[in-house]
Design a protein around this motif. Sequence first.
Motif, PDB file in Angstrom:
ATOM      1  N   VAL A   8      -2.691  14.018   3.613  1.00 34.98           N
ATOM      2  CA  VAL A   8      -3.183  13.059   4.606  1.00 34.98           C
ATOM      3  C   VAL A   8      -4.546  12.516   4.182  1.00 34.98           C
ATOM      4  CG1 VAL A   8      -4.027  12.815   6.978  1.00 34.98           C
ATOM      5  CG2 VAL A   8      -1.865  13.990   6.542  1.00 34.98           C
ATOM      6  N   PHE A   9      -5.436  13.404   3.712  1.00 33.61           N
ATOM      7  CA  PHE A   9      -6.747  12.935   3.245  1.00 33.61           C
ATOM      8  C   PHE A   9      -6.594  12.008   2.046  1.00 33.61           C
ATOM      9  CE2 PHE A   9     -10.419  13.064   0.510  1.00 33.61           C
ATOM     10  CZ  PHE A   9     -11.494  12.918   1.384  1.00 33.61           C
ATOM     11  N   ILE A  10      -5.734  12.377   1.101  1.00 33.11           N
ATOM     12  CA  ILE A  10      -5.523  11.531  -0.081  1.00 33.11           C
ATOM     13  C   ILE A  10      -5.074  10.138   0.342  1.00 33.11           C
ATOM     14  CG2 ILE A  10      -4.132  11.218  -2.171  1.00 33.11           C
ATOM     15  CD1 ILE A  10      -3.954  14.338  -2.258  1.00 33.11           C
ATOM     16  N   GLY A  11      -4.088  10.096   1.245  1.00 34.53           N
ATOM     17  CA  GLY A  11      -3.594   8.805   1.717  1.00 34.53           C
ATOM     18  C   GLY A  11      -4.659   8.014   2.448  1.00 34.53           C
ATOM     19  N   ALA A  12      -5.439   8.691   3.307  1.00 29.98           N
ATOM     20  CA  ALA A  12      -6.474   7.985   4.060  1.00 29.98           C
ATOM     21  C   ALA A  12      -7.532   7.408   3.127  1.00 29.98           C
ATOM     22  CB  ALA A  12      -7.110   8.932   5.071  1.00 29.98           C
ATOM     23  N   SER A  28      -2.409   4.247   7.560  1.00 31.84           N
ATOM     24  CA  SER A  28      -1.087   4.775   7.931  1.00 31.84           C
ATOM     25  C   SER A  28      -0.067   4.558   6.823  1.00 31.84           C
ATOM     26  CB  SER A  28      -0.605   4.115   9.225  1.00 31.84           C
ATOM     27  OG  SER A  28      -1.457   4.433  10.306  1.00 31.84           O
ATOM     28  N   ALA A  29      -0.081   3.374   6.207  1.00 35.16           N
ATOM     29  CA  ALA A  29       0.879   3.102   5.134  1.00 35.16           C
ATOM     30  C   ALA A  29       0.607   3.976   3.918  1.00 35.16           C
ATOM     31  CB  ALA A  29       0.821   1.620   4.760  1.00 35.16           C
ATOM     32  N   ALA A  30      -0.675   4.178   3.591  1.00 30.45           N
ATOM     33  CA  ALA A  30      -0.996   5.004   2.426  1.00 30.45           C
ATOM     34  C   ALA A  30      -0.635   6.469   2.669  1.00 30.45           C
ATOM     35  CB  ALA A  30      -2.485   4.873   2.094  1.00 30.45           C
ATOM     36  N   VAL A  31      -0.908   6.978   3.863  1.00 31.49           N
ATOM     37  CA  VAL A  31      -0.519   8.351   4.186  1.00 31.49           C
ATOM     38  C   VAL A  31       0.995   8.501   4.113  1.00 31.49           C
ATOM     39  CG1 VAL A  31      -0.418  10.044   6.057  1.00 31.49           C
ATOM     40  CG2 VAL A  31      -2.565   8.866   5.551  1.00 31.49           C
ATOM     41  N   LEU A  32       1.715   7.529   4.625  1.00 36.49           N
ATOM     42  CA  LEU A  32       3.172   7.543   4.542  1.00 36.49           C
ATOM     43  C   LEU A  32       3.630   7.640   3.092  1.00 36.49           C
ATOM     44  CD1 LEU A  32       6.083   6.985   5.728  1.00 36.49           C
ATOM     45  CD2 LEU A  32       5.559   4.551   5.419  1.00 36.49           C
ATOM     46  N   GLY A  33       3.068   6.828   2.214  1.00 40.82           N
ATOM     47  CA  GLY A  33       3.493   6.820   0.823  1.00 40.82           C
ATOM     48  C   GLY A  33       3.188   8.119   0.103  1.00 40.82           C
ATOM     49  N   ILE A  89       0.829  -1.209   0.000  1.00 37.77           N
ATOM     50  CA  ILE A  89       0.000   0.000   0.000  1.00 37.77           C
ATOM     51  C   ILE A  89       0.861   1.255   0.000  1.00 37.77           C
ATOM     52  CG2 ILE A  89      -1.641   1.340   1.378  1.00 37.77           C
ATOM     53  CD1 ILE A  89      -2.903  -1.320   2.223  1.00 37.77           C
ATOM     54  N   ALA A  90       1.914   1.284   0.806  1.00 39.34           N
ATOM     55  CA  ALA A  90       2.788   2.461   0.832  1.00 39.34           C
ATOM     56  C   ALA A  90       3.421   2.698  -0.534  1.00 39.34           C
ATOM     57  CB  ALA A  90       3.865   2.299   1.901  1.00 39.34           C
ATOM     58  N   SER A  91       3.831   1.631  -1.205  1.00 39.06           N
ATOM     59  CA  SER A  91       4.452   1.767  -2.526  1.00 39.06           C
ATOM     60  C   SER A  91       3.453   2.279  -3.558  1.00 39.06           C
ATOM     61  CB  SER A  91       5.031   0.422  -2.969  1.00 39.06           C
ATOM     62  OG  SER A  91       6.021  -0.039  -2.062  1.00 39.06           O
ATOM     63  N   LEU A  92       2.239   1.713  -3.557  1.00 34.82           N
ATOM     64  CA  LEU A  92       1.228   2.161  -4.510  1.00 34.82           C
ATOM     65  C   LEU A  92       0.803   3.605  -4.226  1.00 34.82           C
ATOM     66  CD1 LEU A  92      -1.029  -1.028  -4.750  1.00 34.82           C
ATOM     67  CD2 LEU A  92       0.625  -0.197  -6.436  1.00 34.82           C
ATOM     68  N   ALA A  93       0.707   3.960  -2.947  1.00 33.30           N
ATOM     69  CA  ALA A  93       0.343   5.336  -2.601  1.00 33.30           C
ATOM     70  C   ALA A  93       1.431   6.309  -3.033  1.00 33.30           C
ATOM     71  CB  ALA A  93       0.107   5.441  -1.091  1.00 33.30           C
ATOM     72  N   ALA A  94       2.693   5.889  -2.927  1.00 33.67           N
ATOM     73  CA  ALA A  94       3.785   6.740  -3.395  1.00 33.67           C
ATOM     74  C   ALA A  94       3.684   6.973  -4.903  1.00 33.67           C
ATOM     75  CB  ALA A  94       5.127   6.105  -3.037  1.00 33.67           C
ATOM     76  N   GLY A 132       2.146   9.283   9.669  1.00 33.79           N
ATOM     77  CA  GLY A 132       1.545   7.960   9.536  1.00 33.79           C
ATOM     78  C   GLY A 132       1.402   7.260  10.870  1.00 33.79           C
ATOM     79  N   ALA A 133       2.394   7.433  11.752  1.00 32.16           N
ATOM     80  CA  ALA A 133       2.354   6.773  13.060  1.00 32.16           C
ATOM     81  C   ALA A 133       1.297   7.369  13.971  1.00 32.16           C
ATOM     82  CB  ALA A 133       3.729   6.853  13.717  1.00 32.16           C
ATOM     83  N   VAL A 134       1.185   8.706  14.010  1.00 28.83           N
ATOM     84  CA  VAL A 134       0.225   9.309  14.940  1.00 28.83           C
ATOM     85  C   VAL A 134      -1.211   9.046  14.509  1.00 28.83           C
ATOM     86  CG1 VAL A 134       1.805  11.096  15.720  1.00 28.83           C
ATOM     87  CG2 VAL A 134       0.308  11.559  13.786  1.00 28.83           C
TER      88      VAL A 134
END
Length: 428
Positions: A342-346, A366-371, A241-246, A387-389
């Motif tokens: 953050v909204f996009i990732g969520a 969290s992973a998508a927001v991170l990416g 998910i983090a990779s695809l979100a990036a 992403g952690a908070v």
Amino acid sequence: MATDHAPPPAAPPEASARLLLPQILPAIVVGVGASLLFLGISTLAEEFQHVLWNNLPDALGIGNYSSLWMIVMLTATGIAVGLVVWKFPGHAGPDPASEGLGGPPHTPGMVPGLLLASTLALAGGVSLGPENPIIASNIALTYWIGRKVAPSAPGAAWIALASAATIGALFGTPVAAALVLSEALTGQPGRGSLWDRLFAPLVAAGTGALTTQLISDPSFDIGLPPLTDPGFDDILSALVIASLAAVLGLVACYLFPYVHNVFRRLRHPMLMLPLGGLTLGLLGALGGHLTLFKGLAETEELASSIGSWSSGELMKMAVVKLFALLVASACGFRGGRIFPAVFIGAAFGLSAQALVPEIHPAVAVSAAVLGVLLATTRQGWISLFTGAVLASSSPSMLAILCLASLPAWLIVTGRPQLELDHEGHSLH
């Protein structure tokens, strides 16, 4: 054959308490001032938003978030911000497309226009956050006052205090400021160790965060169910998910110079910003009212209604918000990009979770927001922290996100950023 080895570089000498103690009072003053400016602008924007999106349409008998009202309001916001950029001294600062988080101080005469333009954009529903204008304004004011009060103090010290204090106030904790500044200060020459150089900024960040906590109640906890028993499937989900979100975030980065060039061809803020507002209104009509505004309250609404949206609906919101962020940043609206990202990732993460219900919601979001943040900000620490908070800073989630950041960073590093140089070319 024997070879000579150069001795390792000596560690920088530690600063003494005699040098650090006088920095405390200025740091406290800057921390309180930065937080009060942030809270004042945020409160003013929220009150004005209530008037524009509740009181006014109710008085006119129009639906608050009807397609027509969204188009009218965002076009009107573009006109209002365009007037500020055109007529106010300093033109509300330089082109925001070439401005990052922080930077060198601007003249204090620019601050009123910048804050007014930002307030109008926040209240009018533009998909930008308050962080960039507030940090730039606090840096300008702190630097100007600091150089007058203590002209012998290094100018960079006032910039660091203002940046740290504002980041602490924005996030309600000094941890984010410490992470950002440690990233910025690493490898830079300076007196004392890294912690010596972080001493005063951390005081400012802690004071700014505490002031915000005492007056307001900031929280990035969006109510996601906690991850209590992580497994290998959670790690795999986060990596993917983090990779695809990036990759999704990079779409905006690659398109940014082209969209910016389209608006720059109009040459005048009274053409660029109203057209940008109209485009944002049309995007809002397409994506719904949750794709308006800076995005934090809207992210909480998404998280509170897990299961209520289909995967396709959530993906549509993520894509619409991405293009809204792209247009708002390119056409000249003053604002930051962290909160919309953050909204996009969520929305992207919840779309993945709706498609594969076995994925834990906290992992997906969290992973998508991170990416997305890694792609759009290139701020590694702030992306990991945010992403952690969102997942209530669970230790197990933090470990998973550290792993998920590695492939995502390999995807975004060396790629175009969501920031341009002053000639309109992508930064890499």
